[in-house]
Every structure is written in C-alpha cells, then in structure tokens.
Design an enzyme around this catalytic site. Structure first.
Site, mmCIF file in Angstrom:
data_model
loop_
_atom_site.group_PDB
_atom_site.id
_atom_site.type_symbol
_atom_site.label_atom_id
_atom_site.label_comp_id
_atom_site.label_asym_id
_atom_site.label_seq_id
_atom_site.Cartn_x
_atom_site.Cartn_y
_atom_site.Cartn_z
ATOM 1 C CG HIS A 41 -2.257 -1.051 1.015
ATOM 2 N ND1 HIS A 41 -2.184 -2.453 1.306
ATOM 3 C CD2 HIS A 41 -3.233 -0.516 0.395
ATOM 4 C CE1 HIS A 41 -3.302 -2.655 0.865
ATOM 5 N NE2 HIS A 41 -3.977 -1.647 0.289
ATOM 6 C CG ASP A 121 -18.609 -0.530 -10.654
ATOM 7 O OD1 ASP A 121 -17.849 -1.508 -10.353
ATOM 8 O OD2 ASP A 121 -18.462 0.229 -11.436
ATOM 9 C CG ASP A 139 -5.478 -2.031 -3.812
ATOM 10 O OD1 ASP A 139 -5.281 -3.114 -4.691
ATOM 11 O OD2 ASP A 139 -5.577 -2.520 -2.408
#
Length: 149
Positions: A41, A121, A139
């Site tokens: 990350h 979404d 991600d």
C-alpha cells in the site's frame, strides 16, 4: 478464521494464516496479508502523491475493497483536503472496517472530516460524477476474476 460474510457481489473472509498473519480474501482469493500489506500500500499510494505536484494532491478518489488502508496513508500528506472512498459492496467494506483496524487505523473517522464513503461501483461512479480529482488510487481485484453472484 476471524470472520466470513457474503455480500451481494462477493464472498469475503478475514483469516489468520500461519506465516502471513491476518489475511483478507475475496471469493476465496488472497487479496492482502498482514505480513506485507504495508509495503504494497505504501508503494501504491506514496509515489504518485509525492510526484503529483509541488503542492501535492488535494482531492483524492480511492477505489477498491482495501481503500481504507490507502486513506490512512493519504491523510499523512498535508495537501490532502478530501478523500472519497468508493467500494461497491458494503458488506466487504464493513468487514475491512471491523477486522482490519490495525491496517487502516480507523482513518475513515478522520476528525477533520476529510473522508467520504460511497457505496458504488467505482467505474460507474467516475462515469456519472462530473468532478475532477487530483489523484486517483485504484486497488481493484484482478479484472479476469468473475464476481460471485
């Protein structure tokens, strides 16, 4: 096994696995592990934020099930004024909030109110939202993996 949940789109699990520590799985596929999530990350978030401009990004969009981990890192950048986190499955999002607190440090509770959570979404959100972001961090799950229905 820590927790298991079935959302409208995906099967989500948080499990403690020997050698990897706490792990996050979607549709039985490993997405991230305690052993190395921070390296992944940090490499996902910091290079783009640091190279963005002299001032740094102010408005950021984060998409994906582990977006809260990215939020924790983004809020370390003084330039960040707002982070919009978009995740399509609220069940998955709640699992991350509840069971991976050590990874995201409750960043979504930012005392300055810089974090907005959206259940949608991410592609639809970007298509329908007429707004520009300074920086977008995605991600997402592998595109070739079919969602659980």
């Amino acid at each position: 096994l820590r927790s298991i949940a079935q959302g409208p789109e995906r099967h989500c699990m948080v499990a403690d696995l020997e050698g990897l520590g706490r792990c996050f799985l979607l549709d039985y596929r490993l997405q991230s592990a305690e052993h190395d999530y921070c390296v992944y990350h940090e490499c996902l978030v910091h290079p783009g934020a640091l190279l963005h401009s002299e001032r740094g990004p102010a408005e950021v969009l984060v998409g994906g099930p582990l977006g809260l981990v990215a939020v924790d890192l983004l809020l370390k950048h003084a330039s960040v004024e707002e982070v919009v986190v978009v995740e399509s499955d609220e069940v998955v999002h709640n699992m991350v909030k509840e069971h991976l607190k050590d990874w995201h440090n409750d960043a979504w509770k930012d005392p300055r109110g810089r974090v907005q959570m959206v259940v949608a979404d991410v592609c639809d959100y970007l298509r329908n939202w007429h707004r520009l972001f300074d920086y977008i961090v995605l991600d997402l799950v592998d595109p070739g993996v079919a969602r659980h229905s």
